[in-house]
Design a protein around this motif. Structure first.
Motif, PDB file in Angstrom:
ATOM      1  N   ALA A 541       0.844  -1.188   0.000  1.00  0.00           N
ATOM      2  CA  ALA A 541       0.000   0.000   0.000  1.00  0.00           C
ATOM      3  C   ALA A 541       0.880   1.238   0.000  1.00  0.00           C
ATOM      4  N   LEU A 542       0.424   2.279  -0.680  1.00  0.00           N
ATOM      5  CA  LEU A 542       1.209   3.504  -0.826  1.00  0.00           C
ATOM      6  C   LEU A 542       0.395   4.716  -0.384  1.00  0.00           C
ATOM      7  N   PRO A 543       1.059   5.836  -0.110  1.00  0.00           N
ATOM      8  CA  PRO A 543       0.359   7.013   0.422  1.00  0.00           C
ATOM      9  C   PRO A 543      -0.197   7.949  -0.646  1.00  0.00           C
ATOM     10  N   TYR A 544      -0.307   7.474  -1.889  1.00  0.00           N
ATOM     11  CA  TYR A 544      -0.711   8.356  -2.984  1.00  0.00           C
ATOM     12  C   TYR A 544      -2.226   8.409  -3.156  1.00  0.00           C
ATOM     13  N   ARG A 545      -2.741   9.624  -3.397  1.00  0.00           N
ATOM     14  CA  ARG A 545      -4.124   9.851  -3.805  1.00  0.00           C
ATOM     15  C   ARG A 545      -4.083  10.987  -4.823  1.00  0.00           C
ATOM     16  N   GLN A 546      -3.878  10.636  -6.082  1.00  0.00           N
ATOM     17  CA  GLN A 546      -3.634  11.632  -7.122  1.00  0.00           C
ATOM     18  C   GLN A 546      -4.890  11.859  -7.964  1.00  0.00           C
ATOM     19  N   ARG A 547      -4.987  13.050  -8.525  1.00  0.00           N
ATOM     20  CA  ARG A 547      -6.073  13.329  -9.459  1.00  0.00           C
ATOM     21  C   ARG A 547      -5.634  14.375 -10.468  1.00  0.00           C
ATOM     22  N   ALA A 548      -6.291  14.358 -11.604  1.00  0.00           N
ATOM     23  CA  ALA A 548      -6.086  15.376 -12.638  1.00  0.00           C
ATOM     24  C   ALA A 548      -7.348  15.442 -13.475  1.00  0.00           C
ATOM     25  N   ASP A 549      -7.870  16.635 -13.651  1.00  0.00           N
ATOM     26  CA  ASP A 549      -9.111  16.840 -14.394  1.00  0.00           C
ATOM     27  C   ASP A 549      -8.913  17.946 -15.422  1.00  0.00           C
ATOM     28  N   GLY A 564      -4.248  17.494  -8.573  1.00  0.00           N
ATOM     29  CA  GLY A 564      -4.476  17.511  -7.138  1.00  0.00           C
ATOM     30  C   GLY A 564      -3.819  16.350  -6.428  1.00  0.00           C
ATOM     31  N   ASN A 565      -3.570  16.547  -5.147  1.00  0.00           N
ATOM     32  CA  ASN A 565      -2.932  15.530  -4.313  1.00  0.00           C
ATOM     33  C   ASN A 565      -3.697  15.426  -3.003  1.00  0.00           C
ATOM     34  N   ASP A 566      -4.468  14.353  -2.868  1.00  0.00           N
ATOM     35  CA  ASP A 566      -5.237  14.118  -1.653  1.00  0.00           C
ATOM     36  C   ASP A 566      -4.563  13.089  -0.748  1.00  0.00           C
ATOM     37  N   GLY A 567      -3.316  12.728  -1.051  1.00  0.00           N
ATOM     38  CA  GLY A 567      -2.597  11.746  -0.260  1.00  0.00           C
ATOM     39  C   GLY A 567      -1.760  12.381   0.823  1.00  0.00           C
ATOM     40  N   LEU A 581       2.350  21.598 -29.841  1.00  0.00           N
ATOM     41  CA  LEU A 581       3.326  22.277 -29.002  1.00  0.00           C
ATOM     42  C   LEU A 581       4.589  21.432 -28.873  1.00  0.00           C
ATOM     43  N   PRO A 582       5.714  22.036 -28.456  1.00  0.00           N
ATOM     44  CA  PRO A 582       6.949  21.255 -28.278  1.00  0.00           C
ATOM     45  C   PRO A 582       6.746  20.113 -27.288  1.00  0.00           C
ATOM     46  N   PHE A 583       7.300  18.942 -27.632  1.00  0.00           N
ATOM     47  CA  PHE A 583       7.153  17.770 -26.771  1.00  0.00           C
ATOM     48  C   PHE A 583       8.219  17.816 -25.694  1.00  0.00           C
ATOM     49  N   ARG A 584       7.852  18.280 -24.541  1.00  0.00           N
ATOM     50  CA  ARG A 584       8.733  18.302 -23.377  1.00  0.00           C
ATOM     51  C   ARG A 584       7.873  18.302 -22.130  1.00  0.00           C
ATOM     52  N   ALA A 585       8.493  17.951 -21.017  1.00  0.00           N
ATOM     53  CA  ALA A 585       7.754  17.815 -19.768  1.00  0.00           C
ATOM     54  C   ALA A 585       7.705  19.138 -19.023  1.00  0.00           C
ATOM     55  N   ASP A 586       6.542  19.446 -18.486  1.00  0.00           N
ATOM     56  CA  ASP A 586       6.361  20.585 -17.595  1.00  0.00           C
ATOM     57  C   ASP A 586       6.105  20.021 -16.204  1.00  0.00           C
ATOM     58  N   PRO A 587       7.083  20.128 -15.275  1.00  0.00           N
ATOM     59  CA  PRO A 587       6.931  19.488 -13.970  1.00  0.00           C
ATOM     60  C   PRO A 587       6.068  20.298 -13.008  1.00  0.00           C
ATOM     61  N   HIS A 588       5.316  19.585 -12.191  1.00  0.00           N
ATOM     62  CA  HIS A 588       4.523  20.204 -11.130  1.00  0.00           C
ATOM     63  C   HIS A 588       4.672  19.354  -9.876  1.00  0.00           C
ATOM     64  N   THR A 589       5.277  19.926  -8.862  1.00  0.00           N
ATOM     65  CA  THR A 589       5.435  19.250  -7.584  1.00  0.00           C
ATOM     66  C   THR A 589       4.275  19.654  -6.686  1.00  0.00           C
ATOM     67  N   ILE A 590       3.518  18.652  -6.220  1.00  0.00           N
ATOM     68  CA  ILE A 590       2.271  18.931  -5.512  1.00  0.00           C
ATOM     69  C   ILE A 590       2.353  18.320  -4.116  1.00  0.00           C
ATOM     70  N   ALA A 591       2.404  19.165  -3.138  1.00  0.00           N
ATOM     71  CA  ALA A 591       2.468  18.715  -1.749  1.00  0.00           C
ATOM     72  C   ALA A 591       1.126  18.127  -1.336  1.00  0.00           C
ATOM     73  N   PRO A 592       1.084  17.346  -0.268  1.00  0.00           N
ATOM     74  CA  PRO A 592      -0.195  16.817   0.213  1.00  0.00           C
ATOM     75  C   PRO A 592      -1.204  17.932   0.461  1.00  0.00           C
ATOM     76  N   GLY A 593      -2.404  17.743  -0.067  1.00  0.00           N
ATOM     77  CA  GLY A 593      -3.457  18.730   0.098  1.00  0.00           C
ATOM     78  C   GLY A 593      -3.411  19.885  -0.873  1.00  0.00           C
ATOM     79  N   ALA A 594      -2.421  19.921  -1.754  1.00  0.00           N
ATOM     80  CA  ALA A 594      -2.245  21.049  -2.666  1.00  0.00           C
ATOM     81  C   ALA A 594      -2.775  20.716  -4.058  1.00  0.00           C
TER      82      ALA A 594
END
Length: 720
Positions: A541-549, A564-567, A581-594
């Motif tokens: 079991a892991l502490p992740y609760r991820q979402r994207a809409d 969103g991060n509900d974990g 658009l250019p194929f590259r990654a756009d990073p987003h670091t999401i803290a718990p509850g953010a």
């Protein structure tokens, strides 16, 4: 002095054939032509401890009564861990070693990054190939080639970031050569696979820095490479070995200051990749590089001098004993401390070059050395019942791994050098060996070398302030790998963990391989994508609760993703536009509850959008379609989202909405984990909810399409 490794991550010079076993070696081992490595490993169970003296470093030094004593003191928590042993080997990627292992995120990964053009990331662009212009993973077949001694590739800071390519992860062949795609199977590395299958393997464990050995080892021993400079950093390349060039504080110093015992076990004879590859420490103990340890070595203060001794520093290299092929000699002190249950709280074990699994040194040799460490722990039931062994690898050499690592947003403190993210780097193997991690578990929590220190923090209570806030957000502390309430302290039998006689036969097989031809790449037209082995798995079991809409604004043409991060653990989401658009990654670091957001101005792309979001534990969202102008009301306007419920009755609900006036037909198809499909008709300005099955561990992967002719295709993958 031991000879140093090549600097700047360049490929190492190939070793010549290993010398014959020393005359006093106790493991006679004829290797019959055509006998597979797995057969060698699985054979000879009745003579596992043959040639090993009782009570020696690898003999049985205690009986079950001592284990019973440990059981009586057990708390069912991490407090039961009295010893942590860290064995960091060299230069192997996860896919390269374990891509075919059942259940891990390997070659059958359907949530892998998709490259422009529709092929997944396993199809690495290779202009020289005429069969699709791509190089696929290919087996380093030990039955045909000298694959065990194939040699290293570019693993420099520059080469690593070229392959990374702003997160596109599509320049591996250009940066590393076609050999980057080589991998082993369980037939080629049976011991490494057996150990991982018996205990717990992490399939989202990354090297800390996208580059060579020393900086990655600095992360494990100190939590940083001093990216801000001023204390000898930023360390992005391999400096000359044994010379003091760094001055920041290390975790060993903090342990000593807190009164926590620790020790470094390394051979101190002249050798390594030049004089004799089977003795020495290959410069893999990074504490030699710190001025304060040299000062401690020269001090007359016994307390300060003890710091140098615990770190493995000494006043001079001993002459070569000629016993480098005897693992009981190399690990004699470690074996004695295990047999007498006198290990310190924290131990670091450093292998000589020929035993460290560096690509110019054989995995079979590394198997025997690792097994010697494991069997030493087994030698005393009380030692085994209170010890965690972490077996990891400092970096991936130049060998490919398909999972794009997390990396931070520009400007993240302590995580950039010269405008480039320090890491994370590619996945590397990590096997957690202990009574609390037995049973063939897979752990998919993101971790890196700083996670080793963070686990030690939990065991010792000693904090390492060098670890950046970003690493603490996205990396775990390894505690999710363990079930402290239900240990299995019995000594595994040879059918579970092979003995030293068996792994010694692997060493002989590696020597015999030198008579085989060099590895060969697949012929043009002969490439085939490898398939993972079948087999039952267990997942932690892991502490992740991820979402994207996704929300489509039909008046402005703007598509907004909300991440969103509900974990309880932070996550790093990588957003990729798949078209226009250019194929590259756009990073987003999401803290718990953010939450975080990302937008696409579709007015610049004729209303079209196609964007993917990748996160840990197989999380994937993909939203594609065409924005219908706001004045249109007479058409179907589809939208889809998912909601989840956890607990004993895990459920996935697919929410289908139609904001238009015409009826919409939604087709939902299972893409992975569960074979299922359904069709739902949603009237205008209505919504319907479809309950979707998940597999026994809560994983799902579904694709939702609509009959509206606008390219609507939403995909949802992850874990409930």
């Amino acid at each position: 002095m031991s000879t140093s490794k090549p600097e700047h991550g360049a490929p190492d010079v190939h070793l010549t054939a290993a010398p014959p076993l020393t005359p006093d070696a106790t493991y006679p081992s004829p290797v019959r032509p055509g006998l597979s490595r797995r057969a060698l490993l699985l054979g000879g169970a009745a003579s596992i401890m043959a040639g090993v003296a009782a009570g020696s470093a690898f003999g049985r030094g205690a009986d079950a009564a001592s284990a019973a004593t440990v059981a009586a003191r057990r708390t069912g928590s991490i407090k039961d861990v009295k010893h942590v042993v860290v064995l960091m080997q060299e230069n192997r990627s996860f896919d390269h070693y374990h891509g075919t292992m059942p259940g891990v995120r390997g070659f059958s990964d359907k949530q892998a990054l998709e490259l422009p053009g529709g092929q997944n990331v396993f199809h690495q662009p290779a202009a020289a190939r005429t069969d699709g212009g791509a190089m696929l993973p290919f087996r380093l077949d030990t039955t045909k080639y000298n694959a065990q001694n194939a040699g290293g590739l570019d693993h420099s800071w520059g080469g690593g970031h070229t392959a990374w390519n702003d997160g596109a992860w599509n320049q591996w062949v250009d940066a590393k050569s076609a050999q980057t795609m080589g991998y082993f199977t369980k037939e080629d590395i049976p011991y490494q696979r057996a150990l991982a299958s018996a205990f717990t393997i992490l399939d989202d464990y990354h090297c800390s820095l996208n580059g060579p050995t020393t900086p990655n080892r600095l992360y494990q021993w100190t939590g940083t490479i001093n990216p801000q400079g001023g204390l000898g950093g930023p360390a992005t390349d391999n400096p000359a070995d044994y010379e003091p060039v760094y001055r920041w504080s290390t975790y060993g110093e903090r342990l000593q200051a807190a009164g926590v015992t620790w020790k470094t076990y390394a051979n101190d004879e002249v050798g390594d990749s030049g004089a004799d590859p089977y003795v020495g420490d290959y410069g893999d103990n990074p504490l030699w590089l710190f001025q304060q340890y040299h000062d401690a070595l020269a001090s007359t203060d016994p307390v300060r001098k003890q710091l140098a001794a615990d770190a493995g520093l000494h006043d001079g290299w001993k002459p070569n004993s000629g016993k480098g092929l005897d693992v009981s000699h190399l690990l004699s002190q470690f074996g004695e401390d295990c047999a007498t249950n006198s290990l310190p709280t924290v131990s670091y074990v450093i292998a000589p070059y020929g035993w460290c699994e560096h690509p110019a040194a054989s995995p079979d040799y590394g198997a025997h050395y690792t097994n010697a460490v494991v069997q030493a722990l087994f030698s005393n039931p009380e030692t085994w019942a209170s010890t965690v062994l972490l077996v990891n690898y400092d970096e991936n050499d130049g060998y490919f791994d398909h999972v794009v690592p997390p990396f931070p947003e520009a400007g993240t403190p302590d995580e950039f050098v010269d405008g480039l993210p320090i890491g994370m780097g590619a996945r590397v193997p990590m096997t957690v060996v202990s009574p609390w991690s037995r049973g063939g578990w897979i752990n998919s929590q993101v971790a890196d070398h700083t996670s080793v220190i963070r686990f030690l923090e939990q065991v010792t209570g000693v904090t390492e302030p060098n670890i950046s806030a970003w690493r603490r957000t996205v990396s775990g502390d390894l505690t999710s790998c363990f079930d402290f309430a239900h240990p299995d302290t019995s000594i595994p039998g040879p059918d579970v963990v092979p003995g030293l006689v068996q792994t010694q036969e692997l060493v002989a097989a590696a020597d015999a391989d030198n008579a085989k031809p060099p590895i060969a790449q697949p012929a043009i037209g002969a490439q085939q994508m490898p398939v993972q082995d079948a087999g039952a798995v267990k997942r932690r079991a892991l502490p992740y609760r991820q979402r994207a809409d996704a929300v489509v604004d039909r008046q402005t043409g703007v598509v907004t993703l909300t991440l969103g991060n509900d974990g309880t653990q932070g996550v790093n989401h990588l957003v990729y536009p798949n078209i226009a658009l250019p194929f590259r990654a756009d990073p987003h670091t999401i803290a718990p509850g953010a939450t975080a957001s990302w937008t696409w101005e579709t007015a610049q792309t004729d209303g079209r959008y196609d964007v993917s979001v990748y996160g840990p534990d197989r999380f994937l969202r993909r939203f594609a379609g065409t924005v219908v102008p706001g004045h249109r009301r007479d058409v179907g306007l589809p939208h889809a989202a998912v909601t989840t419920t956890g607990g004993a009755h895990r459920k996935l609900r697919v929410v289908l909405e139609n904001a238009g006036g015409a009826e919409v037909r939604f087709d939902i198809v299972g893409n992975d984990f569960v074979t299922h499909r359904s069709t739902t008709y949603v009237a205008g300005r209505r919504r319907e909810i479809v309950e979707w099955p998940v597999d026994e561990w809560g994983y799902y992967d579904v694709v939702v399409t609509a009959n509206t002719g606008d390219g609507f295709r939403y995909r949802f993958a992850g874990r409930v």
